[in-house]
Design a protein around this motif. Structure first.
Motif, PDB file in Angstrom:
ATOM      1  N   GLY A 230      30.437  32.459  45.977  1.00 37.62           N
ATOM      2  CA  GLY A 230      30.685  33.877  46.269  1.00 37.62           C
ATOM      3  C   GLY A 230      32.075  34.088  46.833  1.00 37.62           C
ATOM      4  O   GLY A 230      32.767  35.047  46.480  1.00 37.62           O
ATOM      5  N   ARG A 231      32.491  33.196  47.704  1.00 36.45           N
ATOM      6  CA  ARG A 231      33.846  33.306  48.273  1.00 36.45           C
ATOM      7  C   ARG A 231      34.912  33.079  47.208  1.00 36.45           C
ATOM      8  O   ARG A 231      35.939  33.753  47.194  1.00 36.45           O
ATOM      9  CB  ARG A 231      34.000  32.307  49.424  1.00 36.45           C
ATOM     10  CG  ARG A 231      35.295  32.400  50.140  1.00 36.45           C
ATOM     11  CD  ARG A 231      35.412  33.737  50.840  1.00 36.45           C
ATOM     12  NE  ARG A 231      36.770  33.908  51.306  1.00 36.45           N
ATOM     13  CZ  ARG A 231      37.337  35.065  51.556  1.00 36.45           C
ATOM     14  NH1 ARG A 231      36.656  36.171  51.411  1.00 36.45           N
ATOM     15  NH2 ARG A 231      38.563  35.135  51.965  1.00 36.45           N
ATOM     16  N   PHE A 232      34.679  32.133  46.307  1.00 36.94           N
ATOM     17  CA  PHE A 232      35.627  31.891  45.218  1.00 36.94           C
ATOM     18  C   PHE A 232      35.766  33.121  44.330  1.00 36.94           C
ATOM     19  O   PHE A 232      36.861  33.473  43.896  1.00 36.94           O
ATOM     20  CB  PHE A 232      35.208  30.686  44.374  1.00 36.94           C
ATOM     21  CG  PHE A 232      35.373  29.362  45.056  1.00 36.94           C
ATOM     22  CD1 PHE A 232      36.416  29.135  45.946  1.00 36.94           C
ATOM     23  CD2 PHE A 232      34.488  28.333  44.808  1.00 36.94           C
ATOM     24  CE1 PHE A 232      36.571  27.912  46.573  1.00 36.94           C
ATOM     25  CE2 PHE A 232      34.633  27.107  45.428  1.00 36.94           C
ATOM     26  CZ  PHE A 232      35.672  26.890  46.318  1.00 36.94           C
ATOM     27  N   LEU A 233      34.652  33.777  44.052  1.00 42.02           N
ATOM     28  CA  LEU A 233      34.702  34.989  43.231  1.00 42.02           C
ATOM     29  C   LEU A 233      35.466  36.106  43.934  1.00 42.02           C
ATOM     30  O   LEU A 233      36.235  36.838  43.309  1.00 42.02           O
ATOM     31  CB  LEU A 233      33.289  35.451  42.881  1.00 42.02           C
ATOM     32  CG  LEU A 233      32.540  34.596  41.872  1.00 42.02           C
ATOM     33  CD1 LEU A 233      31.100  35.077  41.729  1.00 42.02           C
ATOM     34  CD2 LEU A 233      33.249  34.622  40.534  1.00 42.02           C
ATOM     35  N   THR A 234      35.262  36.248  45.234  1.00 43.21           N
ATOM     36  CA  THR A 234      35.982  37.266  45.998  1.00 43.21           C
ATOM     37  C   THR A 234      37.476  36.979  45.997  1.00 43.21           C
ATOM     38  O   THR A 234      38.296  37.883  45.781  1.00 43.21           O
ATOM     39  CB  THR A 234      35.458  37.322  47.449  1.00 43.21           C
ATOM     40  OG1 THR A 234      34.068  37.599  47.405  1.00 43.21           O
ATOM     41  CG2 THR A 234      36.170  38.393  48.246  1.00 43.21           C
ATOM     42  N   ASP A 235      37.862  35.727  46.217  1.00 37.71           N
ATOM     43  CA  ASP A 235      39.279  35.357  46.197  1.00 37.71           C
ATOM     44  C   ASP A 235      39.896  35.616  44.830  1.00 37.71           C
ATOM     45  O   ASP A 235      41.023  36.109  44.720  1.00 37.71           O
ATOM     46  CB  ASP A 235      39.460  33.887  46.575  1.00 37.71           C
ATOM     47  CG  ASP A 235      39.233  33.628  48.046  1.00 37.71           C
ATOM     48  OD1 ASP A 235      39.209  34.611  48.827  1.00 37.71           O
ATOM     49  OD2 ASP A 235      39.075  32.450  48.426  1.00 37.71           O
ATOM     50  N   SER A 236      39.171  35.283  43.782  1.00 35.79           N
ATOM     51  CA  SER A 236      39.666  35.505  42.426  1.00 35.79           C
ATOM     52  C   SER A 236      39.873  36.994  42.163  1.00 35.79           C
ATOM     53  O   SER A 236      40.876  37.398  41.561  1.00 35.79           O
ATOM     54  CB  SER A 236      38.689  34.917  41.417  1.00 35.79           C
ATOM     55  OG  SER A 236      39.089  35.211  40.113  1.00 35.79           O
ATOM     56  N   SER A 237      38.952  37.818  42.619  1.00 37.60           N
ATOM     57  CA  SER A 237      39.074  39.257  42.437  1.00 37.60           C
ATOM     58  C   SER A 237      40.294  39.807  43.174  1.00 37.60           C
ATOM     59  O   SER A 237      41.034  40.638  42.642  1.00 37.60           O
ATOM     60  CB  SER A 237      37.805  39.942  42.928  1.00 37.60           C
ATOM     61  OG  SER A 237      37.954  41.329  42.930  1.00 37.60           O
ATOM     62  N   GLU A 238      40.516  39.339  44.408  1.00 36.33           N
ATOM     63  CA  GLU A 238      41.682  39.796  45.170  1.00 36.33           C
ATOM     64  C   GLU A 238      42.981  39.354  44.513  1.00 36.33           C
ATOM     65  O   GLU A 238      43.956  40.108  44.476  1.00 36.33           O
ATOM     66  CB  GLU A 238      41.595  39.271  46.602  1.00 36.33           C
ATOM     67  CG  GLU A 238      40.520  39.945  47.430  1.00 36.33           C
ATOM     68  CD  GLU A 238      40.368  39.332  48.813  1.00 36.33           C
ATOM     69  OE1 GLU A 238      41.066  38.346  49.126  1.00 36.33           O
ATOM     70  OE2 GLU A 238      39.542  39.850  49.587  1.00 36.33           O
ATOM     71  N   LYS A 239      43.009  38.148  43.963  1.00 31.54           N
ATOM     72  CA  LYS A 239      44.214  37.673  43.281  1.00 31.54           C
ATOM     73  C   LYS A 239      44.512  38.516  42.048  1.00 31.54           C
ATOM     74  O   LYS A 239      45.674  38.820  41.753  1.00 31.54           O
ATOM     75  CB  LYS A 239      44.067  36.198  42.900  1.00 31.54           C
ATOM     76  CG  LYS A 239      44.141  35.270  44.084  1.00 31.54           C
ATOM     77  CD  LYS A 239      43.922  33.835  43.674  1.00 31.54           C
ATOM     78  CE  LYS A 239      43.882  32.945  44.895  1.00 31.54           C
ATOM     79  NZ  LYS A 239      43.570  31.557  44.562  1.00 31.54           N
ATOM     80  N   ASN A 240      43.470  38.895  41.309  1.00 31.98           N
ATOM     81  CA  ASN A 240      43.677  39.750  40.139  1.00 31.98           C
ATOM     82  C   ASN A 240      44.224  41.113  40.553  1.00 31.98           C
ATOM     83  O   ASN A 240      45.099  41.670  39.884  1.00 31.98           O
ATOM     84  CB  ASN A 240      42.381  39.910  39.358  1.00 31.98           C
ATOM     85  CG  ASN A 240      42.018  38.670  38.589  1.00 31.98           C
ATOM     86  OD1 ASN A 240      42.866  37.833  38.312  1.00 31.98           O
ATOM     87  ND2 ASN A 240      40.753  38.533  38.256  1.00 31.98           N
TER      88      ASN A 240
END
Length: 140
Positions: A18-28
């Motif tokens: 879940g944290r990886f997905l959140t980080d990926s979304s913020e990077k996008n």
């Protein structure tokens, strides 16, 4: 005991994913805003260059930098909503073929997003800066 261990490990893995997905979304989001800020800065330079060197002849001005708008808003453009540009103009001396002339240094800072921490949904702002130097190439 083993079942409890497996449940804890799986919960930790799910939390990490879940944290990886959140980080990926913020990077996008940062990447998209960065490109929009770059395009806004380029648009600001293009507008400023057209104001300095329009297609039609204009009467010579003692300070042509006064013709350049200092801020631009992109409210009518759906691709650059929430973006703004600050353009600065400075006259610089240019020597070409042993002839002196006046050139112009334009700096454009495109900013997208809002960094107002007092709002209900604080966000972040991304900015990009571009600089160009130009002169009309004519005889001084």
């Amino acid at each position: 005991m083993i079942a409890l261990f497996v449940i804890v490990v799986m919960a930790l893995l799910a939390a990490a994913m879940g944290r990886f997905l959140t980080d990926s979304s913020e990077k996008n989001t940062v990447e998209v805003r960065s490109v929009r800020a770059l395009l806004a800065a380029q648009s600001g330079l293009e507008v400023a260059l057209y104001q300095l060197f329009p297609n039609r002849p204009v009467a010579p001005s003692s300070n042509r930098c006064n013709l350049v708008l200092t801020t631009l808003q992109f409210n009518g453009n759906s691709g650059l909503v929430g973006c703004q540009v600050a353009v600065s103009c400075q006259e610089v001396p240019v020597t070409y073929n042993n002839q002196s002339s006046t050139g112009y240094r334009l700096e454009s800072v495109g900013t997208c997003g809002s960094s107002d921490l007092n709002s209900a949904n604080p966000d972040f702002a991304v900015s990009r800066t571009l600089m160009v130097e130009a002169y009309d190439g004519g005889t001084p």
